[in-house]
Design an enzyme around this catalytic site. Structure first.
Site, short mmCIF file in Angstrom:
data_model
loop_
_atom_site.label_atom_id
_atom_site.label_comp_id
_atom_site.label_asym_id
_atom_site.label_seq_id
_atom_site.Cartn_x
_atom_site.Cartn_y
_atom_site.Cartn_z
N GLN A 231 13.38 19.55 25.21
CA GLN A 231 13.51 19.64 23.76
C GLN A 231 14.93 19.98 23.33
OE1 GLN A 231 9.49 21.99 23.16
NE2 GLN A 231 10.17 21.18 21.21
N HIS A 232 15.12 19.91 22.02
CA HIS A 232 16.37 20.31 21.37
C HIS A 232 17.52 19.42 21.86
CE1 HIS A 232 13.74 23.59 20.40
NE2 HIS A 232 13.80 24.10 21.62
N ASP B 117 8.80 18.52 25.63
CA ASP B 117 8.14 18.88 26.89
C ASP B 117 6.96 19.83 26.71
OD1 ASP B 117 9.80 21.01 26.23
OD2 ASP B 117 10.92 20.98 28.10
#
Length: 466
Positions: free
Chosen positions: A71-72, A227
């Site tokens: 992520q991110h 995820d």
């Protein structure tokens, strides 16, 4: 037998699983490593995906494929679809100062929590975009589109070079810092705030079972997911389920319908991959706490478990606060661990081992309670990650967490969740297909609230509140 593919493009590697679309049984799989570091050329992810897919026997015979990924992060593209600069990953902390500035500029953590349910920290995309705007303005000017790892890989699988064809899902968008999971809307003013007035395009959000396009060979592309959301889908969790992942860090998430607005910033208001909410709390300290104490005691993990289980609940008054590397829930980056209640009678290897397990689990219980205060209660806990291999953790967890604990067999749950989403995209049903996890172990125990209470007292001492 129809087949579907799930991809897990994590920080460390890319994993591909090919599954039976009806049962979820893994037919074949493959993996390939990613380069280290916190700044990576996305081309390395694409190369690893190709290698992992080849090791899994290719994707030519699958009906659909979906991507779960870390992520991110920040992937910047110019107007022609070219990479502007290497991607900054979630664990790149150079944007810490930018996070503080963004929080202040909007009026404080409570305002961010009210707006989008997420308070900026260094991990999220908005803070990295602010860092880019302040430190690499030419690259910020060249950024026509910003996306996330799973968005970019899905787009590459489509064969498109048009940034207008980028797509994402709610779960990953909810970790950017400019998307509100509660009503599934981007917040353009927050993106402009991060980019100091610039307005790059962001990928449209597709529905949980909506196709994001097709590959160059005609295979359906699922929407993909971050995820944690992909893992939750792979585990088959639903409302009332709480997932506790004990890896290098601890991650606690729970599926519900209430969107959190935590002014403390501990509970992140993320979305799941089914249309619900996935409030999430991370700790800095996870399974390495157990490894460190086992090393100090001079024992292997089996003996550590035996010692911990031989001690009585409460470790005869010993309490360990496991902030070995600081902590982020609560936010104490400079904190250290502490062992409280030591006497000449209780300072025994068995009690120290027990206190380590109870302290680690009590720090997780702290996170579970924070999520519960946001309106998402945990009726059962699903325990995964390296720490779940500990017999002591499995048996003590229900006593500390106060609910039954279920431990599924080890598996690549992010990739499996992506595969399950791919199968769902094929059927278009209201709910994803039901897949069996296999033999799951269940654990119950009498709750020990006095142990949690003693931990909270010791935690307060560490926080300087006593």
């Amino acid at each position: 037998m129809a087949l579907v593919a799930g991809i897990d493009s994590s920080t460390q590697s890319c994993k591909v699983v090919i599954c039976d679309a009806d049962t979820g049984a893994t037919v074949r799989s493959g993996s390939a490593p990613h380069p280290g570091g916190t700044e990576v050329d996305p081309a390395a992810w694409w190369a690893a995906l190709a290698d992992a897919a080849a090791a899994a026997g290719g994707l030519d015979d699958v009906a659909a494929v979906s991507v779960g990924a870390q992520q991110h992060g920040m992937v910047c593209l110019d107007a022609a679809g070219n990479i502007v600069r290497d991607a900054l990953l979630w664990n790149d902390t150079r944007s810490s100062g930018a996070a503080v500035a963004l929080v202040d500029e909007l009026g404080g953590a409570a305002e961010w929590a009210a707006r989008i349910g997420v308070v900026p920290v260094a991990a999220i995309t908005a803070t990295k975009l602010r860092w880019l705007a302040d430190n690499e303005p030419k690259n910020a000017d060249a950024t026509a589109a910003v996306c996330l790892p799973h968005d970019w890989l899905t787009w590459r699988l489509s064969g498109s070079s048009d940034i207008a064809d980028l797509r994402t899902d709610r779960s990953d968008a909810s970790g950017t810092g400019y998307f509100a999971a509660e009503d599934s809307t981007y917040q353009p003013d927050l993106l402009e705030l991060a980019m100091r007035g610039r307005s790059p395009i962001v990928p449209p959000v597709v529905g949980p079972s909506e196709a994001a396009g097709r590959t160059t060979t005609g295979v359906i592309l699922g929407p993909g997911a971050g995820d944690n959301a992909a893992a939750a889908l792979g585990l088959g969790v639903g409302p009332g389920d709480c997932v506790v992942s004990l890896g290098t860090s601890g991650v606690v998430s729970a599926v519900g319908d209430a969107a959190p607005h935590d002014a403390e910033g501990l509970v992140a208001g993320f979305a799941d991959a089914t249309g619900r909410q996935l409030p999430l709390v991370c700790t800095l300290n996870g399974a390495p706490v157990l490894a460190a104490v086992a090393k100090m005691l001079g024992v292997d993990f089996d003996e550590f478990d035996r010692l911990a289980l031989s001690a009585p609940p409460g470790a005869e008054g010993l309490t360990l606060v496991p902030y070995f590397d600081g902590e982020r829930s609560p936010n104490l980056p400079d904190a250290a661990g502490a062992l409280h209640g030591v006497t000449t009678r209780n300072l025994l290897p068995s009690n120290v081992a027990r206190a380590a397990v109870e302290g680690l689990l009590a720090s997780i219980q702290f996170c579970v309670e924070k999520i519960s205060r946001q309106g998402v209660d945990a009726g059962r806990v699903i325990l995964v990650g390296g720490g779940a291999r500990s017999e002591a953790v499995r048996r003590i967890a229900p006593a500390i967490l106060g609910v039954p604990v279920h431990v599924p067999p080890p598996a690549e749950y992010v990739a499996l969740g992506a595969a399950r989403q791919a199968a769902w995209t094929v059927t278009g049903d209201d709910e994803p297909p039901t897949w069996s996890l296999g033999a799951t172990s269940s654990f119950t125990a009498d709750a020990t609230p006095e142990v949690v209470e003693r931990y909270r007292f010791a935690q307060a001492l560490t926080l300087g509140q006593r």
